[in-house]
Write a protein that holds these residues in place. Structure first.
Motif, PDB file in Angstrom:
ATOM      1  N   LEU A  10       0.852  -1.182   0.000  1.00 49.53           N
ATOM      2  CA  LEU A  10       0.000   0.000   0.000  1.00 49.53           C
ATOM      3  C   LEU A  10       0.891   1.237   0.000  1.00 49.53           C
ATOM      4  N   VAL A  11       0.741   2.070  -1.012  1.00 48.55           N
ATOM      5  CA  VAL A  11       1.530   3.290  -1.118  1.00 48.55           C
ATOM      6  C   VAL A  11       0.609   4.455  -1.444  1.00 48.55           C
ATOM      7  N   SER A  71       6.971   5.510  -5.182  1.00 52.26           N
ATOM      8  CA  SER A  71       7.614   4.509  -6.034  1.00 52.26           C
ATOM      9  C   SER A  71       7.564   3.152  -5.347  1.00 52.26           C
ATOM     10  N   LEU A  72       7.661   2.118  -6.182  1.00 53.39           N
ATOM     11  CA  LEU A  72       7.625   0.747  -5.672  1.00 53.39           C
ATOM     12  C   LEU A  72       8.390  -0.124  -6.658  1.00 53.39           C
ATOM     13  N   ARG A  73       9.100  -1.109  -6.153  1.00 47.84           N
ATOM     14  CA  ARG A  73       9.782  -2.052  -7.039  1.00 47.84           C
ATOM     15  C   ARG A  73       9.274  -3.458  -6.767  1.00 47.84           C
ATOM     16  N   LEU A  74       8.753  -4.068  -7.802  1.00 44.79           N
ATOM     17  CA  LEU A  74       8.325  -5.454  -7.732  1.00 44.79           C
ATOM     18  C   LEU A  74       9.453  -6.358  -8.217  1.00 44.79           C
ATOM     19  N   PHE A 102       7.352   3.469 -15.591  1.00 45.55           N
ATOM     20  CA  PHE A 102       7.759   2.125 -15.179  1.00 45.55           C
ATOM     21  C   PHE A 102       8.975   1.676 -15.980  1.00 45.55           C
ATOM     22  N   SER A 103       9.760   0.807 -15.369  1.00 42.69           N
ATOM     23  CA  SER A 103      10.938   0.282 -16.044  1.00 42.69           C
ATOM     24  C   SER A 103      11.124  -1.184 -15.674  1.00 42.69           C
ATOM     25  N   MET A 112       8.483   1.006 -10.465  1.00 40.71           N
ATOM     26  CA  MET A 112       7.348   1.883 -10.743  1.00 40.71           C
ATOM     27  C   MET A 112       7.526   3.208 -10.013  1.00 40.71           C
ATOM     28  N   HIS A 113       7.397   4.283 -10.751  1.00 41.43           N
ATOM     29  CA  HIS A 113       7.496   5.625 -10.197  1.00 41.43           C
ATOM     30  C   HIS A 113       6.184   6.372 -10.437  1.00 41.43           C
TER      31      HIS A 113
END
Length: 125
Positions: free
Chosen positions: A10-11, A16-19, A67-68, A82-83
């Motif tokens: 949850l953000v 940003s989050l990295r999977l 996203f990258s 993900m930014h």
């Protein structure tokens, strides 16, 4: 074959989050990898994909610029960075593996041989 996706959570909007997706039971460097997402009541759609060597990628319009995708073949892991996350990015994110690669094919769910279990990403406004 196992694909283990992790890193969801949850953000807040703008975060940003990295999977990560760790693969086992296959020759990882011979597989293209894709990230898909599925929001409640909607289809599972492509986010992006990366060729086995990492030399070619594809991004959905919704992911371009934010996203990258990258991969580390030594670690049998593919990443989705993900930014600038938005509430509309809320979904379960799935990784998938395919022994084929074409840009058009990478967007097609039926192109993939193996799927992970998914990780939930929730973006609050």
């Amino acid at each position: 074959v196992q694909l283990q996706a992790s890193g969801g959570g949850l953000v807040q909007a703008g975060d940003s989050l990295r999977l990560s997706c760790a693969a086992s039971g296959l020759t990882f460097s011979s597989y293209a990898m894709g990230w898909f997402r599925q929001a409640p009541g909607k289809d599972r759609n492509i986010v992006g994909a990366i060729k086995w060597s990492g030399g070619s990628t594809y991004y959905a319009d919704s992911a371009k610029g934010r996203f990258s995708i990258s991969r580390d073949n030594a670690k049998n892991t593919v990443y989705l960075q993900m930014h600038s996350l938005k509430p509309e990015d809320t979904a379960v994110y799935y990784c998938a593996a395919s022994n084929k690669w074409t840009v058009s094919g990478s967007q097609d769910r039926t192109h993939y041989d193996y799927w992970g279990q998914g990780t939930q990403v929730t973006v609050s406004s």
